[in-house]
Scaffold this motif. Structure first.
Motif, PDB file in Angstrom:
ATOM      1  N   THR A  51     -49.804  30.328   8.886  1.00  0.00           N
ATOM      2  CA  THR A  51     -48.696  30.325   7.923  1.00  0.00           C
ATOM      3  C   THR A  51     -47.395  29.832   8.575  1.00  0.00           C
ATOM      4  N   PRO A  52     -46.427  29.461   7.766  1.00  0.00           N
ATOM      5  CA  PRO A  52     -45.160  28.947   8.305  1.00  0.00           C
ATOM      6  C   PRO A  52     -44.473  29.919   9.263  1.00  0.00           C
ATOM      7  N   CYS A  53     -44.505  31.218   8.948  1.00  0.00           N
ATOM      8  CA  CYS A  53     -43.798  32.154   9.819  1.00  0.00           C
ATOM      9  C   CYS A  53     -44.579  32.409  11.098  1.00  0.00           C
ATOM     10  N   VAL A  84     -38.714  27.314   6.313  1.00  0.00           N
ATOM     11  CA  VAL A  84     -38.893  28.609   5.652  1.00  0.00           C
ATOM     12  C   VAL A  84     -37.646  28.969   4.847  1.00  0.00           C
ATOM     13  N   ALA A  88     -38.045  30.154   1.106  1.00  0.00           N
ATOM     14  CA  ALA A  88     -37.818  31.562   0.761  1.00  0.00           C
ATOM     15  C   ALA A  88     -36.420  31.980   1.188  1.00  0.00           C
ATOM     16  N   SER A  90     -34.639  34.323   0.470  1.00  0.00           N
ATOM     17  CA  SER A  90     -34.389  35.750   0.680  1.00  0.00           C
ATOM     18  C   SER A  90     -34.620  36.148   2.129  1.00  0.00           C
ATOM     19  N   ARG A  92     -33.303  34.618   4.578  1.00  0.00           N
ATOM     20  CA  ARG A  92     -32.184  34.039   5.335  1.00  0.00           C
ATOM     21  C   ARG A  92     -31.643  34.949   6.436  1.00  0.00           C
ATOM     22  N   GLY A  93     -31.479  36.240   6.090  1.00  0.00           N
ATOM     23  CA  GLY A  93     -30.907  37.174   7.068  1.00  0.00           C
ATOM     24  C   GLY A  93     -31.764  37.272   8.319  1.00  0.00           C
ATOM     25  N   LEU A  94     -33.069  37.456   8.120  1.00  0.00           N
ATOM     26  CA  LEU A  94     -33.996  37.559   9.250  1.00  0.00           C
ATOM     27  C   LEU A  94     -34.010  36.268  10.059  1.00  0.00           C
ATOM     28  N   ARG A 120     -42.875  40.178   6.201  1.00  0.00           N
ATOM     29  CA  ARG A 120     -42.181  39.837   4.946  1.00  0.00           C
ATOM     30  C   ARG A 120     -42.895  38.672   4.247  1.00  0.00           C
ATOM     31  N   GLU A 121     -43.343  37.719   5.047  1.00  0.00           N
ATOM     32  CA  GLU A 121     -44.051  36.563   4.502  1.00  0.00           C
ATOM     33  C   GLU A 121     -45.351  37.006   3.829  1.00  0.00           C
ATOM     34  N   LEU A 124     -44.571  38.413   0.473  1.00  0.00           N
ATOM     35  CA  LEU A 124     -44.273  37.365  -0.512  1.00  0.00           C
ATOM     36  C   LEU A 124     -45.551  36.679  -0.973  1.00  0.00           C
ATOM     37  N   MET A 125     -46.418  36.385  -0.004  1.00  0.00           N
ATOM     38  CA  MET A 125     -47.638  35.665  -0.367  1.00  0.00           C
ATOM     39  C   MET A 125     -48.577  36.543  -1.184  1.00  0.00           C
ATOM     40  N   HIS A 127     -47.671  38.556  -3.412  1.00  0.00           N
ATOM     41  CA  HIS A 127     -47.194  38.489  -4.789  1.00  0.00           C
ATOM     42  C   HIS A 127     -47.927  37.404  -5.558  1.00  0.00           C
TER      43      HIS A 127
END
Lengths: 131, 270
Positions: A51-53, A84, A88, A90, A92-94, A120-121, A124-125, A127
C-alpha cells in the motif's frame, strides 16, 4: 548511555549496516555508540509492501539503514508523502509529522509515526472494502 | 500550617482525578478530530473553508445570543415570582380589611397599621425582584436580541409594582369608618386586576423567548453540522482514493525504483 537489547533465539536485527542474527540462546547486547538499529519486529520486509503508506515506511527504512543513498531515499519519501496527501487529506497532520521528523534526522520517530499512518490507512481502506 | 498551604480533602482529590481523566480523554478526541478533517486551512479548499468559517462564526454569535436569552428568561422569571409574592401580600391585606369590618375602633386602628406595613413589604418585594440589575417590577425594560445582528428583538416592558404604582393608597382615618375600609378594598381589587394582566403579558413574552431560545439552539446545531459537512473527511472517498493510488503506484517510477533499491539493500534479507 548504552542501548540495551535482549534478543530472542534466532532473532535478526540490523545494526549499523550489518544484519546480525542471534544464535540458539537468548542474548543481551549493549550498543555503546549511536548507530541505526532496527529490530526484526519493526522491519517491514520489502516483499510485504503493497500500500502507499507501507511504501512510505519502506522508504524511511531505506533512509535509516542505507545512508549512502540518502538523497534518493529522501526524494522518494517526499514524493510518496505527496501522493498520500493528495489521496487522503485527512492524514495531513500525520504526514507533516513524518516529514518533519525525517527532515530533522529523527528517523526512529518518523518510523513510529509511519506505523500510525499505516493503521489509519487500513481504517480508510476498510471503509471501502466493507461497503 | 502556613496560610498559603492548600489542603485537599479526599473528595476533592477524587474530583481532581476524574477531571484529569476527562481532560486526557478530550485530548485524545481532539487529536482524532485534528486528523479527521479534509479541509484544515484556506489553502486546501478556499470556498469550503470560508463557507465553514462563516457557519462557525455565525454559530458562535448565536451562542452568545442564546446565553443572553437564557438570562432574559431568568429576569422575567424573577419578575413573575415577584408578582406571585405581591398577589399573596395583597390577598393578606384583603383579609385584614375583612376583619376590620367586624372590629371595634382600637382593632380597626391596629389592622390599619398592619395594612400599611403590608404595603411597605410590597414595596420592598417589588424593589428586590431584580435579576442582574434589571427589575421588571420597577418599570425597567428588557430588550432581548434574537439574531446575530440584533435586528430581531423583543422588548419586555416592565411596570411599577410598588403599592403606589399599583394605586393602593395608605389606610385612611385609621379605618374608623366602613367607607375607609371599602376604599382600601377597592384599591386592592384594582391592583389585583393590574397584576394579573401584567403577569399574563409577562408569561406570554416568556413563551416567546423560550421558543426563540430553542430555535437558536437548533440553528446552532445545524450550522455546526453544515460546517462539518464542508470540511470533514469522507472516509469512503479517501479509502477509494488510497486504493486507486496503490494501483497507480505499482506502475510508477518512484515505487519501482524504491523496490529495486530495497532488493539491493540489507532489507532484502528480511
Amino acid at each position: 548511555m548504552a542501548l540495551r537489547l535482549s534478543l530472542r533465539p534466532h532473532e535478526k536485527i540490523i545494526l549499523a549496516g550489518a544484519v546480525v542474527r542471534n544464535g540458539d540462546n537468548r542474548a543481551e547486547i549493549f550498543i555503546e555508540n549511536e548507530v541505526p538499529v532496527m529490530r526484526e519486529s519493526d522491519i517491514l520486509s520489502p516483499h510485504a509492501v503493497h500500500t502507499p503508506c507501507e511504501r512510505i515506511y519502506l522508504a524511511l527504512q531505506l533512509l535509516y539503514v542505507d545512508p549512502a543513498r540518502a538523497e534518493e531515499h529522501r526524494a522518494a519519501v517526499a514524493a510518496l508523502i505527496d501522493d498520500v496527501q493528495q489521496a487522503a487529506p485527512s492524514c495531513r497532520g500525520l504526514l507533516a509529522g513524518i516529514a518533519d521528523h525525517a527532515a530533522a534526522g529523527r528517523l526512529y520517530q518518523a518510523l513510529k509515526s509511519a506505523r500510525t499512518l499505516i493503521a489509519r490507512e487500513r481504517e480508510l481502506m476498510n471503509h471501502v472494502s466493507d461497503s | 500550617m502556613a496560610l498559603g498551604d492548600i489542603t485537599l480533602s479526599g473528595g476533592m482529590r477524587n474530583t481532581l482525578n476524574s477531571l484529569q481523566l476527562v481532560s486526557a480523554l478530550m485530548a485524545r478526541t481532539q487529536e482524532r478530530l485534528a486528523t479527521g478533517k479534509r479541509v484544515n486551512s484556506a489553502i486546501d479548499d478556499p470556498s469550503a473553508y470560508f463557507a465553514a468559517q462563516n457557519h462557525l462564526s455565525r454559530a458562535s454569535d448565536l451562542a452568545a445570543r442564546k446565553a443572553s436569552m437564557g438570562e432574559a428568561i431568568k429576569t422575567a422569571e424573577a419578575a413573575d415570582q415577584g408578582v406571585t409574592g405581591i398577589i399573596s401580600l395583597i390577598e393578606q391585606a384583603k383579609g385584614l380589611a375583612a376583619s376590620a369590618r367586624s372590629g371595634d375602633a382600637t382593632e380597626r386602628a391596629a389592622l390599619a397599621a398592619q395594612f400599611d406595613e403590608l404595603m411597605n413589604q410590597i414595596d420592598n418585594l417589588a424593589g428586590d425582584a431584580n435579576y442582574r440589575g434589571t427589575n421588571l417590577l420597577d418599570s425597567d425594560n428588557l430588550t432581548v436580541e434574537f439574531n446575530e445582528d440584533g435586528t430581531s428583538t423583543l422588548t419586555i416592558t416592565g411596570f411599577d409594582a410598588s403599592s403606589s404604582g399599583l394605586g393602593i393608597a395608605a389606610a385612611t382615618g385609621s379605618w374608623a369608618t366602613d367607607a375607609d375600609v371599602d376604599a382600601a378594598v377597592a384599591d386592592l381589587d384594582a391592583a389585583l386586576t393590574t397584576l394579573r394582566s401584567e403577569s399574563e403579558t409577562l408569561s406570554s413574552n416568556l413563551g416567546v423567548v423560550t421558543t426563540r431560545q430553542e430555535f437558536t439552539a437548533n440553528l446552532i446545531a445545524t450550522l455546526h453540522e453544515g460546517a462539518d459537512a464542508l470540511t470533514l473527511a469522507d472516509p469512503n472517498e479517501e479509502g477509494a482514493n488510497m486504493l486507486a493510488l496503490q494501483t497507480r503506484q505499482q506502475l510508477g517510477i518512484v515505487a519501482l525504483s524504491l523496490s529495486a533499491q530495497a532488493q539491493q539493500s540489507i532489507l532484502s534479507l528480511f
